[in-house]
Write an enzyme that holds these catalytic residues in place. Structure first.
Site, mmCIF file in Angstrom:
data_model
loop_
_atom_site.group_PDB
_atom_site.id
_atom_site.type_symbol
_atom_site.label_atom_id
_atom_site.label_comp_id
_atom_site.label_asym_id
_atom_site.label_seq_id
_atom_site.Cartn_x
_atom_site.Cartn_y
_atom_site.Cartn_z
ATOM 1 N N LYS A 212 18.239 3.480 -8.080
ATOM 2 C CA LYS A 212 18.199 4.921 -8.359
ATOM 3 C C LYS A 212 16.753 5.395 -8.548
ATOM 4 O O LYS A 212 16.334 6.414 -7.994
ATOM 5 C CB LYS A 212 19.049 5.217 -9.610
ATOM 6 C CG LYS A 212 19.002 6.651 -10.076
ATOM 7 C CD LYS A 212 19.571 7.621 -9.053
ATOM 8 C CE LYS A 212 19.187 9.048 -9.397
ATOM 9 N NZ LYS A 212 19.525 10.007 -8.366
ATOM 10 N N ASN A 227 2.824 16.720 2.070
ATOM 11 C CA ASN A 227 1.974 17.830 1.625
ATOM 12 C C ASN A 227 0.495 17.525 1.877
ATOM 13 O O ASN A 227 -0.273 18.396 2.313
ATOM 14 C CB ASN A 227 2.194 18.105 0.136
ATOM 15 C CG ASN A 227 3.568 18.695 -0.133
ATOM 16 O OD1 ASN A 227 4.238 19.167 0.785
ATOM 17 N ND2 ASN A 227 3.999 18.662 -1.377
ATOM 18 N N TYR A 259 7.790 -1.996 7.680
ATOM 19 C CA TYR A 259 6.794 -1.872 6.597
ATOM 20 C C TYR A 259 7.429 -1.583 5.225
ATOM 21 O O TYR A 259 6.721 -1.187 4.307
ATOM 22 C CB TYR A 259 5.778 -0.753 6.888
ATOM 23 C CG TYR A 259 5.102 -0.861 8.214
ATOM 24 C CD1 TYR A 259 4.183 -1.874 8.457
ATOM 25 C CD2 TYR A 259 5.379 0.040 9.238
ATOM 26 C CE1 TYR A 259 3.555 -1.984 9.687
ATOM 27 C CE2 TYR A 259 4.757 -0.067 10.474
ATOM 28 C CZ TYR A 259 3.857 -1.076 10.691
ATOM 29 O OH TYR A 259 3.236 -1.185 11.904
ATOM 30 N N CYS A 270 -6.844 -1.946 11.957
ATOM 31 C CA CYS A 270 -6.536 -0.506 12.031
ATOM 32 C C CYS A 270 -6.268 0.171 10.694
ATOM 33 O O CYS A 270 -6.899 1.172 10.368
ATOM 34 C CB CYS A 270 -5.345 -0.287 12.954
ATOM 35 S SG CYS A 270 -5.713 -0.742 14.650
ATOM 36 N N ARG A 333 -10.231 -9.425 11.468
ATOM 37 C CA ARG A 333 -10.857 -8.221 10.912
ATOM 38 C C ARG A 333 -10.058 -7.682 9.715
ATOM 39 O O ARG A 333 -8.876 -7.419 9.819
ATOM 40 C CB ARG A 333 -10.991 -7.145 11.989
ATOM 41 C CG ARG A 333 -12.132 -7.434 12.950
ATOM 42 C CD ARG A 333 -12.171 -6.422 14.068
ATOM 43 N NE ARG A 333 -11.001 -6.534 14.942
ATOM 44 C CZ ARG A 333 -10.745 -5.693 15.947
ATOM 45 N NH1 ARG A 333 -11.546 -4.673 16.179
ATOM 46 N NH2 ARG A 333 -9.688 -5.873 16.698
#
Ligand code: NAD
Length: 435
Positions: A212, A227, A259, A270, A333
């Site tokens: 929850k 946002n 992910y 990246c 990297r």
């Protein structure tokens, strides 16, 4: 089913009305006399589209009623749903006072019945509250044992105000937190949901409590992320709505389970680079980016956790499976495993690192400069790592990692950053980074 609902608020009023409309016999309980009177007169005590009509109909046909008499409501039902408020205190902690009070009232009523009554929490409560507050309060007030003499469960509510009835009939998820072997309560909850298009997920009460909070915090993060992207896009003259619509159209990588598993820090060529660049661009536009900033800070937390687990293992000879940021690449990297190895080396740990891809590319003279002195510790022989190290950190899902998990070496400590199979076998020798 005969059901009592404790709390005629935004959750309780909708649950009471919809359960009554579904053919159950419902008694709603609230100490607030105005709410009880409103319901008994067929009026909704809250503004919610469609609710007035359902309440008016179910009060008229006798399937719904309200009272302030908790004991009578428990005795008139097989199952109680507790939907009382759990507001924030001024310091941010959760006020569970109403939950405790409702449990005391229900417990006292349970003391006076021989029936196997199920007490089910719907209020949002923090993980562990069922076991630390709800169950002890019910047991103390009733003199009975939870899961044996009376039923118990946690059944979180996910409805949204203003679409609560639609959400009730088409829930995204139904989660039933079962307490130990209390099948009866879980079966009752399944029966209440049998007509809905969503199959309930059955789990334990602690997990249900955590789900929850995870849900609501996830929604909060999503809103703030969108946002923030909107703010950056507006500053550079792009429509953030279009950007987010396109992002959401990718249901393979973006709006998916990809992910979304707890584990180790992100890295590679990246994500860190692009996160840094977008934050820099935003700064240039005087746009603040607390969510993106936090993503970087949170990544460092995972790195620190991994290092701490090695420290806590108490061993100085440490092996690592994987140095690249994921298996099946030689790309070093910004690999967080390189950062971990550097930290361990810097603190004087005796390192052996299994990474056949890195080893192979060394043969070509490539990559050496990226990892500098670490290259001396890299091997393509997992047996060498296993014989030398007393603690092994699994950083990549490699076949060799399976061999580590199956090791019979006495006292070998395994620190898992990738959630390997076969964890149970290793028992006290095993630590997952965040499980
Ligand atoms: N509002 C939502 O959209 C929503 C959605 C999901 C979950 N929740 C969770 O559900 C719970 C209830 O939320 P709400 O918004 O309906 O709260 P609310 O404040 O609107 O209603 C709670 C009701 O409980 C009553 N109450 C207090 N003590 C009682 C007792 N001992 N016996 C019976 N009734 C009692 C209060 O008088 C009040 O009417 C909270 O834990 C909340 O976090 C809310």
């Amino acid at each position: 089913m005969k059901v009592s609902i404790f709390g005629i608020g935004y959750v309780g009023a909708v649950s009471a009305a919809c359960l009554a409309a579904d053919g159950n016999d419902v008694t709603a309980v609230d100490p607030n006399g105005d709410k009880v009177d409103a319901l008994n007169q067929g009026r909704s005590p809250i503004v919610e589209p469609g609710l007035d009509e359902i309440i008016e109909r179910t009060i008229r046909n006798g399937s719904l009623r309200a009272t302030s008499d908790a004991e009578a409501a428990v005795h008139a039902s097989e199952l109680s749903l507790v939907c009382v408020g759990t507001p924030s205190r001024a310091n941010g902690s959760l006020d569970t006072g109403y939950v405790k009070m409702a449990c005391e009232e229900i417990g006292k009523a349970l003391a006076k019945t021989d029936a196997f009554h199920s007490v089910v929490m719907r209020s949002t409560i923090l993980p562990g509250t069922m076991e630390s507050l709800v169950i002890p309060t019910l047991e103390a007030a009733s003199g009975k044992r939870a899961g044996i003499d009376f039923g118990i469960g946690y059944y979180p509510e996910f409805l949204r105000e203003s679409t609560a009835i639609k959400d009730y009939y088409k829930p995204g998820a139904i989660v039933i937190g079962r307490y130990l072997a209390d099948e009866k309560t879980a079966e009752r909850l399944k029966a209440l949901n049998a007509h809905l298009p969503t199959t309930p997920v059955i789990t334990d009460v602690r997990t249900a409590e955590a789900v929850k909070y995870t849900n609501n915090c996830w929604h909060a993060v999503k809103i703030s992320f969108a946002n923030e992207i909107g703010n950056i896009c507006k500053a550079v003259g792009i429509d953030g709505h279009e950007v987010m619509d396109i992002l959401c159209s990718d249901t393979r990588l973006n709006i998916s389970t990809a992910y979304m598993k707890p584990g180790f820090a992100f890295g590679g060529s990246c994500l860190p680079k692009d996160l840094r660049a977008l934050r820099y661009k935003a700064r240039e536009q005087d746009v603040v980016t607390p969510i993106l900033d936090a993503a970087m800070a949170a990544n460092n937390v995972q790195l620190d956790r991994a290092f701490k687990l090695v420290e806590e293992s108490g061993n100085k000879r440490v092996g690592m499976v994987g140095l690249t940021f994921k298996a099946d690449t030689d790309d070093l990297r910004e690999s967080p495993l390189v950062a971990l190895a550097e930290q361990l080396h810097g603190k004087g740990y005796d390192l052996t690192i299994y990474d056949p891809n890195v080893k192979r590319m060394h043969g070509n003279g490539y990559n050496r400069s990226t990892i500098g002195h670490l290259s001396a510790f890299v091997t393509d022989d997992i047996d060498e790592v296993m014989s030398r190290a007393d603690t092994i950190v699994i950083g990549n899902h490699d076949r060799a990692a399976t061999k580590v998990m199956e090791s019979d070496k006495d006292d070998l400590k395994v620190i898992d950053l990738v959630r390997m199979e076969g964890r149970e076998r290793l028992n006290g020798q095993y630590q997952g980074i965040c499980w």
